[in-house]
Design a protein around this motif. Structure first.
Motif, short mmCIF file in Angstrom:
data_model
loop_
_atom_site.label_atom_id
_atom_site.label_comp_id
_atom_site.label_asym_id
_atom_site.label_seq_id
_atom_site.Cartn_x
_atom_site.Cartn_y
_atom_site.Cartn_z
N ASN A 13 0.85 -1.19 0.00
CA ASN A 13 0.00 0.00 0.00
C ASN A 13 0.89 1.24 0.00
O ASN A 13 1.46 1.61 1.02
N TRP A 14 1.00 1.87 -1.16
CA TRP A 14 1.83 3.06 -1.30
C TRP A 14 0.94 4.30 -1.45
O TRP A 14 0.20 4.44 -2.42
N MET A 15 1.02 5.19 -0.48
CA MET A 15 0.33 6.49 -0.57
C MET A 15 1.39 7.55 -0.80
O MET A 15 2.12 7.94 0.11
N ILE A 16 1.48 8.01 -2.04
CA ILE A 16 2.58 8.89 -2.44
C ILE A 16 2.22 10.35 -2.23
O ILE A 16 1.16 10.82 -2.64
N THR A 17 3.13 11.07 -1.59
CA THR A 17 3.06 12.52 -1.55
C THR A 17 4.02 13.02 -2.62
O THR A 17 5.22 12.78 -2.53
N PRO A 18 3.52 13.69 -3.66
CA PRO A 18 4.38 14.02 -4.80
C PRO A 18 5.29 15.22 -4.53
O PRO A 18 4.98 16.09 -3.71
N VAL A 19 6.40 15.26 -5.25
CA VAL A 19 7.22 16.47 -5.32
C VAL A 19 7.33 16.94 -6.77
O VAL A 19 7.81 18.02 -7.06
N GLU A 20 6.84 16.08 -7.69
CA GLU A 20 6.82 16.44 -9.11
C GLU A 20 5.71 15.64 -9.79
O GLU A 20 5.62 14.43 -9.58
N VAL A 21 4.91 16.32 -10.59
CA VAL A 21 3.80 15.66 -11.30
C VAL A 21 3.74 16.20 -12.72
O VAL A 21 3.79 17.41 -12.95
N ALA A 22 3.64 15.27 -13.67
CA ALA A 22 3.45 15.67 -15.07
C ALA A 22 2.27 14.90 -15.62
O ALA A 22 2.15 13.69 -15.43
N VAL A 23 1.37 15.60 -16.29
CA VAL A 23 0.17 14.98 -16.84
C VAL A 23 0.30 14.94 -18.36
O VAL A 23 0.55 15.97 -19.01
N GLN A 24 0.13 13.74 -18.95
CA GLN A 24 0.21 13.58 -20.40
C GLN A 24 -1.18 13.70 -21.02
O GLN A 24 -2.16 13.32 -20.42
#
Length: 221
Positions: free
Chosen positions: A210-221
């Motif tokens: 169970n991975w709940m990620i807090t992002p530091v970088e997000v790119a949407v395609q």
């Protein structure tokens, strides 16, 4: 007939202070003033010292700390296809190799690309090619960013750096808000379902599946 009158007597005068006593008193005042001056620090307004004595500002702290935390997470991030079998095979060994120790589960660093599912309270499940089906991957996008994963990520922000537990907790919230402003506010996070999203971020390794990620970088395609 003569009347005799008693000589009048006046109240005795207080003795005049001696010159020596006056000099000693003046000297004591000078010594006291000097001691006060030595113990007083002049703090110019706006200086670094002035900032330190002001009340703790979680948002200022977060804005100061997030850029270096972001750089740290990006540098440490491991491809999900490498990290997944490692955490499933041996959670502790994977934490030692890829993570940073924390009192409530090691902080792990990951980068991946997945298709976003239906959000729940701003948290998107991601379907990631090449990952075992029994691993659930989610990324939080707000409006509220929860947890202290980013605060704990570098491993050098300690409770002892703060006045109390409230400040320590607020520091994490300030970092999360700084991340949201820098990373997420420019993205339409309300409509990511069905889109391909590349995420780099951190999660706390409690349950390897169970991975709940807090992002530091997000790119949407």
């Amino acid at each position: 007939m003569s009347h005799s009158t008693a000589p009048s007597t006046s109240a005795p005068k207080a003795p005049a202070p001696s010159r020596r006593g006056m000099l000693m008193g003046a000297a004591a005042i000078v010594v006291l003033a000097g001691a006060i001056a030595l113990d007083t620090t002049v703090v110019p307004i706006g200086s670094e010292a002035d900032v330190r004595v002001q009340a703790f500002s979680p948002d200022s702290y977060g804005q100061e700390q997030f850029p270096r935390i972001q750089a740290f997470v990006k540098e440490k991030a491991v491809d999900a296809a490498t990290l997944a079998p490692a955490v499933l095979a041996d959670k502790d060994a994977a934490a030692e190799q890829y993570g940073v120790a924390s009192s409530t589960g090691a902080i792990m660093f990951v980068t991946l690309t997945g298709v976003a599912g239906e959000a729940r309270s701003g948290v998107y499940p991601l379907t990631v090619d090449g990952l075992p089906e029994d691993i659930t991957v989610r990324v939080q996008t707000g409006p509220a960013i929860n947890g202290t994963d980013l605060r704990d990520a570098p491993g050098d922000i300690a409770f002892g750096d703060f006045k109390n537990q409230i400040e320590y907790q607020d520091a994490g919230s300030g970092i999360n808000r700084a991340m949201k402003a820098a990373v997420l506010d420019g993205i339409d996070t309300a409509s990511l379902t069905g889109k391909s999203v590349t995420v780099t971020g951190a999660f706390r390794l409690i349950n390897p599946k169970n991975w709940m990620i807090t992002p530091v970088e997000v790119a949407v395609q």
